[in-house]
Design a protein around this motif. Structure first.
Motif, PDB file in Angstrom:
ATOM      1  N   LEU A   1       0.834  -1.216   0.000  1.00 33.74           N
ATOM      2  CA  LEU A   1       0.000   0.000   0.000  1.00 33.74           C
ATOM      3  C   LEU A   1       0.861   1.256   0.000  1.00 33.74           C
TER       4      LEU A   1
ATOM      5  N   GLU B   1       1.073   4.114  -2.975  1.00 31.72           N
ATOM      6  CA  GLU B   1       0.682   5.486  -2.656  1.00 31.72           C
ATOM      7  C   GLU B   1       1.801   6.470  -2.972  1.00 31.72           C
TER       8      GLU B   1
ATOM      9  N   GLY C   1     -11.116  -7.268   7.493  1.00 31.99           N
ATOM     10  CA  GLY C   1     -10.636  -5.918   7.694  1.00 31.99           C
ATOM     11  C   GLY C   1     -10.347  -5.309   6.329  1.00 31.99           C
ATOM     12  N   ARG C   2      -9.753  -4.128   6.334  1.00 34.56           N
ATOM     13  CA  ARG C   2      -9.446  -3.426   5.092  1.00 34.56           C
ATOM     14  C   ARG C   2      -8.078  -2.757   5.230  1.00 34.56           C
ATOM     15  N   GLY C   3      -7.508  -2.377   4.096  1.00 34.10           N
ATOM     16  CA  GLY C   3      -6.254  -1.647   4.144  1.00 34.10           C
ATOM     17  C   GLY C   3      -5.182  -2.465   4.851  1.00 34.10           C
TER      18      GLY C   3
ATOM     19  N   LEU D   1      -5.708  -6.007   6.355  1.00 34.11           N
ATOM     20  CA  LEU D   1      -5.745  -7.244   5.564  1.00 34.11           C
ATOM     21  C   LEU D   1      -4.612  -8.177   5.989  1.00 34.11           C
TER      22      LEU D   1
ATOM     23  N   MET E   1     -10.286 -12.490   4.971  1.00 32.03           N
ATOM     24  CA  MET E   1     -10.558 -11.823   3.687  1.00 32.03           C
ATOM     25  C   MET E   1     -10.883 -10.363   3.968  1.00 32.03           C
ATOM     26  N   SER E   2     -11.125  -9.594   2.912  1.00 31.51           N
ATOM     27  CA  SER E   2     -11.488  -8.197   3.133  1.00 31.51           C
ATOM     28  C   SER E   2     -12.949  -8.116   3.575  1.00 31.51           C
TER      29      SER E   2
ATOM     30  N   ALA F   1     -15.169  -6.179   2.524  1.00 30.36           N
ATOM     31  CA  ALA F   1     -16.043  -6.041   1.355  1.00 30.36           C
ATOM     32  C   ALA F   1     -16.250  -7.399   0.690  1.00 30.36           C
TER      33      ALA F   1
ATOM     34  N   ASP G   1      -8.910   1.902  10.377  1.00 30.53           N
ATOM     35  CA  ASP G   1      -8.728   3.352  10.487  1.00 30.53           C
ATOM     36  C   ASP G   1      -9.920   4.122   9.936  1.00 30.53           C
TER      37      ASP G   1
ATOM     38  N   PRO H   1     -10.986   5.991   7.326  1.00 35.95           N
ATOM     39  CA  PRO H   1     -11.742   5.971   6.069  1.00 35.95           C
ATOM     40  C   PRO H   1     -12.820   4.892   6.017  1.00 35.95           C
ATOM     41  N   THR H   2     -12.630   3.792   6.751  1.00 34.54           N
ATOM     42  CA  THR H   2     -13.563   2.676   6.580  1.00 34.54           C
ATOM     43  C   THR H   2     -14.128   2.115   7.884  1.00 34.54           C
TER      44      THR H   2
ATOM     45  N   LEU I   1     -17.832   1.639   7.753  1.00 36.73           N
ATOM     46  CA  LEU I   1     -18.282   0.516   6.917  1.00 36.73           C
ATOM     47  C   LEU I   1     -18.129  -0.802   7.669  1.00 36.73           C
TER      48      LEU I   1
ATOM     49  N   ARG J   1     -20.828  -1.149  10.263  1.00 35.05           N
ATOM     50  CA  ARG J   1     -22.133  -1.543   9.691  1.00 35.05           C
ATOM     51  C   ARG J   1     -22.165  -3.041   9.391  1.00 35.05           C
TER      52      ARG J   1
END
Lengths: 349, 349
Positions: A68, A72, A219-221, A224, A245-246, A248, A270, A272-273, A276, A279
């Motif tokens: 990542l 970036e 999780g995300r970012g 993962l 897995m992610s 999403a 963190d 940004p998500t 989400l 939820r």
């Protein structure tokens, strides 16, 4: 059922407790380490067209945050399992590729194959816990993790690799090294605090996990890395069905599996998500599944991890999963982290 | 236990049988389709620095073979889940990126978010089954899959996407399109033949799967698409614990899980690694696990798939997994592929 007193005597549990000390030793070593200046220059001056990040198992997952960070920063980074790199993507083993290879032992079979292909062709930066290994010997630059000896499942070497890779990311992108080291020093203290309560964590999680027979970790970012490694250690150390897995990806199919008995471990992550993820956790609870929310604001002490910067997320998030692996192994009357079929070094492709 | 006669009436089972016809329709459409010449030119002339392949669920896994092909052709390709692309890798949504977005519905929430970010910034090639969708409308080039309407789990649209993406690969790398179409026409015939025996396959697999309570699916190279999608449809269509990964990754940890009750589905794959896969299958058998060897030389008719070219591997390999999904759902007294919690289109992030 294995008691907490018995657990305390197992080598895996000792490795878990040794993690902050291992990480501190790695940080000391990194602080004193020369930077691979010519590698960073090679990226800036265009000698390298791409950076290829590779490893197997938890070493592979540990590379996610660096991937990542490089992208970036505008660097062409590829994250590839070493087995796939060797057999299906040999075009990437080329003079204009900088290979970053992570392997605790520096001797696993895929790494040896890769080194044969890379010799005289592609420069290699090694991240390894074994300075006498083939990987260290055959590499142009070695980042030592200094995590000490590890009995079985990757724990100390995993957190040490996360630190070494963040350091490498700071070096390769030209960002400052000191802020990264500061974040990791502070995480060291947090890990020590969390782990000091391990018997209580095991006790509360034993109640919490009653009736659970299948786990997903999402999780995300940067998280993962935690989802992937978490899924791996629950399988490896506790022989328990668990998949990472992610968040999403979980909505795109696996959500169908929700029922009592299924536990979803959610790494809060963190800003940004986090909403989400929250939820998703709520939806799974409503659907009758169980949720372990792992973050700063978790309900259970055993799931609460204090994280002050995103770089430290994977370091802290893996600790509650390690505790869960202890509980599930103990519940099955099994010594956690004791290999039945595996050797510490994978020598068969 | 649901009978084969009952199965025949379910929409998921009809979708499975319709796959060869759906694929044939897609191939007819591709044969008549203009190639996105300016996109390919943009790659050759360096207008694009990278190709970003993205999707969710089986659409994500379907992109794996194209990723391999592009990298082997010297093109910087990145394979990223759309959710991660939007939230954690926005630097890739840029004028020098060509985005290849796969979505059956063209309406899933991550795709909509990505289109908002890409508008006026990064050109999009859409691969979709819904020409009236937001994705098709907002893209610079649309590859239609023409798989017809699909009831629930991705089956027809998955095989159609595999074909459309191989076609796109031939176009973007400047390789000839006709050989790819020939391979896929021949696979169409093979699929029809395999599927004509579906009730017998279900019957023999019902015996074969007795006592199985957990499944791993492993392969390498192009077969990673089958491992990923196979793990997904067993969870989604049969609510059964199943995880896909690379054969090598299975050796790095999950091998510890081997015991009676565990089934390892091994996609034999192609020459460079079939021997390695065979050895893994033998090791798992010796360890007391059950093995389903899926390939040209499988013992069971239900696991034998005739593949004449590597491009057709994922097309054929997924069929036995679909059969397994029928058996496991029927065994649990559940209508296979009937969603309890999911909608066909994922609208929540």
């Amino acid at each position: 059922m294995i008691s907490t007193e018995q657990l305390a005597g197992f080598r895996y549990v000792q490795d878990l407790q040794d993690q902050p000390a291992a990480l501190a030793a790695t940080l000391d070593s990194l602080e004193a380490s020369p930077a691979p200046g010519d590698m960073a220059d090679g990226i800036v001056r265009g000698r390298f067209r791409r950076v290829v990040l590779t490893g197997m198992g938890s070493s592979f997952h540990a590379l996610g945050p660096l991937h990542l960070r490089l992208i970036e920063s505008g660097i062409y980074s590829l994250l590839v399992e070493t087995s796939e790199l060797v057999h299906y993507l040999p075009a990437l083993v080329a003079p204009d590729s900088l290979l970053v290879v992570v392997s605790q032992s520096g001797e696993s079979v895929e790494v040896i194959r890769l080194l044969e292909a890379a010799a005289g062709t592609a420069p290699v930066v090694a991240v390894t816990n074994t300075p006498s290994s083939t990987l260290a010997r055959e590499s142009q630059f070695v980042v030592e993790t200094r995590a000490g000896e590890e009995a079985t499942v990757s724990t100390k070497t995993y957190v040490a690799s996360l630190a070494a890779l963040e350091w490498l990311g700071a070096v390769l992108t030209g960002a400052g090294v000191p802020p990264v080291l500061r974040v990791f020093r502070s995480a060291c203290a947090g890990m020590t605090e969390y782990l000091s309560g391990w018997p209580a964590h095991v006790e509360s999680l034993t109640r919490f996990l009653e009736g659970v027979d299948h786990i997903f970790l999402v999780g995300r970012g940067r998280s993962l890395a935690s989802a992937g490694t978490g899924g791996l250690i629950l399988k490896e150390a506790a022989h328990f069905p668990a998949e990472g897995m992610s968040s999403a990806a979980f909505r795109h199919g696996p959500l169908e599996m929700v029922r009592p008995g299924l536990l979803l471990c959610v790494f809060a992550g963190d800003l940004p998500t986090i909403g989400l993820n929250r939820r998703l956790a709520a939806d799974v609870s409503r659907g009758g599944g169980k949720v372990a929310w792992i973050g700063n604001d978790a309900d259970l002490d055993a799931l609460r991890v204090g994280v002050s910067a995103v770089e430290a997320l994977p370091l802290m998030e893996i600790l509650p999963v390690q505790m869960i692996s202890l509980v599930l192994a103990a519940r099955a009357g099994r010594e956690p982290g004791a290999f039945v079929r595996l050797a510490k070094v994978t020598t068969i492709e």
